[in-house]
Motif scaffolding. Structure first.
Motif, PDB file in Angstrom:
ATOM      1  N   GLY A 121      36.165  40.955  47.269  1.00  0.00           N
ATOM      2  CA  GLY A 121      36.848  41.256  48.522  1.00  0.00           C
ATOM      3  C   GLY A 121      37.959  40.132  48.929  1.00  0.00           C
ATOM      4  N   GLU A 122      38.277  39.405  47.512  1.00  0.00           N
ATOM      5  CA  GLU A 122      39.120  38.406  47.647  1.00  0.00           C
ATOM      6  C   GLU A 122      40.648  38.720  47.554  1.00  0.00           C
ATOM      7  N   ARG A 149      42.797  47.189  49.793  1.00  0.00           N
ATOM      8  CA  ARG A 149      41.654  46.924  48.984  1.00  0.00           C
ATOM      9  C   ARG A 149      41.843  47.709  47.812  1.00  0.00           C
ATOM     10  N   ALA A 150      41.747  46.966  46.570  1.00  0.00           N
ATOM     11  CA  ALA A 150      41.949  47.560  45.258  1.00  0.00           C
ATOM     12  C   ALA A 150      40.625  48.205  44.552  1.00  0.00           C
TER      13      ALA A 150
HETATM   14  P1  1OR Z   1      39.725  43.592  47.380  1.00  0.00           P
HETATM   15  O1  1OR Z   1      39.769  42.592  48.471  1.00  0.00           O
HETATM   16  O2  1OR Z   1      40.735  44.338  46.813  1.00  0.00           O
HETATM   17  C1  1OR Z   1      37.856  45.043  46.250  1.00  0.00           C
HETATM   18  O3  1OR Z   1      38.553  44.486  47.275  1.00  0.00           O
HETATM   19  C2  1OR Z   1      37.428  43.980  45.490  1.00  0.00           C
HETATM   20  O4  1OR Z   1      36.706  44.644  44.098  1.00  0.00           O
HETATM   21  C3  1OR Z   1      38.577  43.155  45.163  1.00  0.00           C
HETATM   22  O5  1OR Z   1      39.141  42.557  45.881  1.00  0.00           O
HETATM   23  C4  1OR Z   1      37.761  42.380  43.875  1.00  0.00           C
HETATM   24  O6  1OR Z   1      36.928  41.306  44.652  1.00  0.00           O
HETATM   25  C5  1OR Z   1      36.627  43.322  43.619  1.00  0.00           C
HETATM   26  N1  1OR Z   1      39.847  45.563  40.088  1.00  0.00           N
HETATM   27  C6  1OR Z   1      40.222  45.640  41.350  1.00  0.00           C
HETATM   28  N2  1OR Z   1      39.223  45.120  42.074  1.00  0.00           N
HETATM   29  C7  1OR Z   1      38.174  44.225  41.609  1.00  0.00           C
HETATM   30  C8  1OR Z   1      38.008  44.587  39.876  1.00  0.00           C
HETATM   31  C9  1OR Z   1      39.072  45.172  39.251  1.00  0.00           C
HETATM   32  N3  1OR Z   1      36.737  44.128  39.921  1.00  0.00           N
HETATM   33  C10 1OR Z   1      36.452  43.524  40.972  1.00  0.00           C
HETATM   34  N4  1OR Z   1      37.000  43.690  41.909  1.00  0.00           N
HETATM   35  N5  1OR Z   1      38.870  45.269  38.112  1.00  0.00           N
HETATM   36  C11 1OR Z   1      37.526  45.260  37.199  1.00  0.00           C
HETATM   37  C12 1OR Z   1      37.710  43.997  36.407  1.00  0.00           C
HETATM   38  C13 1OR Z   1      36.821  43.653  35.535  1.00  0.00           C
HETATM   39  C14 1OR Z   1      40.129  46.258  37.315  1.00  0.00           C
HETATM   40  C15 1OR Z   1      39.812  47.636  37.017  1.00  0.00           C
HETATM   41  C16 1OR Z   1      40.984  48.369  36.669  1.00  0.00           C
END
Ligand code: 1OR
Length: 293
Positions: free
Chosen positions: A102-103, A112-113
């Motif tokens: 969630g950072e 949020r990604a």
């Molecule tokens: P956030 O604030 O966007 C979702 O909320 C969270 O999931 C994100 O922060 C990260 O802390 C966590 N891609 C996007 N978000 C990820 C990913 C990720 N992994 C953990 N988060 N990928 C995985 C990387 C190993 C990329 C996939 C294409």
């Protein structure tokens, strides 16, 4: 004295949110965060501030904590439980005790990604967006600036352009060692490449004939641990020991290959010198490089 009610943050960076906690709870959070990458950037005082600002969130199996595309509210550290991370409905990662999520939305002001769901019951420690930005984002930005000027001062990195410097500064991680600590051990697999920021290290290599060879010490601006990329995952070729308090900027294997591609020729040249003539002079003797400037 601390009131039982939390204090709301304002725009003043000195205003602090305090959710009171027992010493026992603080210890539990400390354990959960020791290995967490985001916490490595924090000095003791800032880490205490983050812990002050944390509030507990009990979650249940199958609960959705974060939904992809939504606005970010909190950052979470996992004290206990397993959490699945989905990007476009595809499972990309499972995180557990000591991990966090969630950072990204908070750091970059993005939606949020990913979606995050609890795979088990669990306990999370949440930090609000405001508190996260005041503490962790601030500390990371400070660290990145420090790294950018450090990178500019390192001679073997002088070929990097501005955007390469920024990317490298974002990927470097600080590690600290006491005098006498072994940083890498010959024969063991390695995951990091290191640049010395402060202090000096000794380099010792046991040859095939069993003879121990002491190589010149390395000091700030020098690097070691290139085995990862150059030699196709070969084990460490030497043992490196801190000879004073040492601070290094470390780069994980994948980032090393991705970000230092343009510097690889320099590493290769130094390593080659070693292969051709292992008795050679000091600036080309091994995969641990001695910067002769
Ligand atoms: P956030 O604030 O966007 C979702 O909320 C969270 O999931 C994100 O922060 C990260 O802390 C966590 N891609 C996007 N978000 C990820 C990913 C990720 N992994 C953990 N988060 N990928 C995985 C990387 C190993 C990329 C996939 C294409």
């Amino acid at each position: 004295s601390v009131s039982a009610e939390s204090i709301r943050p304002s725009d003043d960076p000195n205003d602090r949110t305090i959710h009171p906690k027992s010493e026992e709870v603080r210890k539990r959070i400390n354990v959960a965060t020791t290995l967490n990458l985001l916490f490595k950037f924090l000095d003791r005082e800032t880490k205490e501030q983050v812990i002050d600002a944390m509030f507990e969130k009990i979650v249940h199996k199958d609960e959705t904590i974060i939904t992809q595309g939504e606005e970010g509210d909190n950052f979470y550290v996992i004290e206990h439980g397993m959490f699945e991370i989905f990007v476009d409905d595809k499972l990309v990662l499972v995180v557990a005790d000591g991990g966090s999520f969630g950072e990204l939305a908070l750091m970059y002001n993005n939606p949020r990604a990913a979606t995050v769901k609890a795979k088990t019951d669990g306990i999370l420690w949440a930090v609000s967006r405001d508190d996260f930005r005041k503490t962790i984002t601030n500390a990371m930005n400070r660290q990145r600036k420090t790294y950018e000027s450090f990178i500019r001062s390192v001679s073997f990195l002088s070929s990097l352009d501005k955007s390469e410097i920024t990317k490298l500064a974002e990927a470097l991680e600080p590690f600290n060692y006491e005098c006498g600590d072994t940083i890498i051990t010959q024969g063991e697999p390695g995951e990091y490449f290191y640049i010395i920021e402060q202090g000096y290290v000794s380099v010792c290599k046991v040859e095939e004939n069993g003879i121990e060879q002491q190589l010149p010490n390395l000091s700030p601006g020098d690097y070691f641990g290139v085995e990862l990329a150059l030699l196709n995952d070969q084990p460490r070729k030497a043992t490196v020991v801190a000879r004073s308090p040492v601070r290094v900027a470390a780069l994980k294997r994948d980032a090393f290959v991705r970000l230092l591609g343009s510097v690889m020729d320099i590493f290769r040249r130094n390593a080659q010198g070693y292969n051709m003539n292992s008795e050679s002079s000091s600036n080309s003797y091994t995969i641990t490089h001695y910067d002769n400037n």
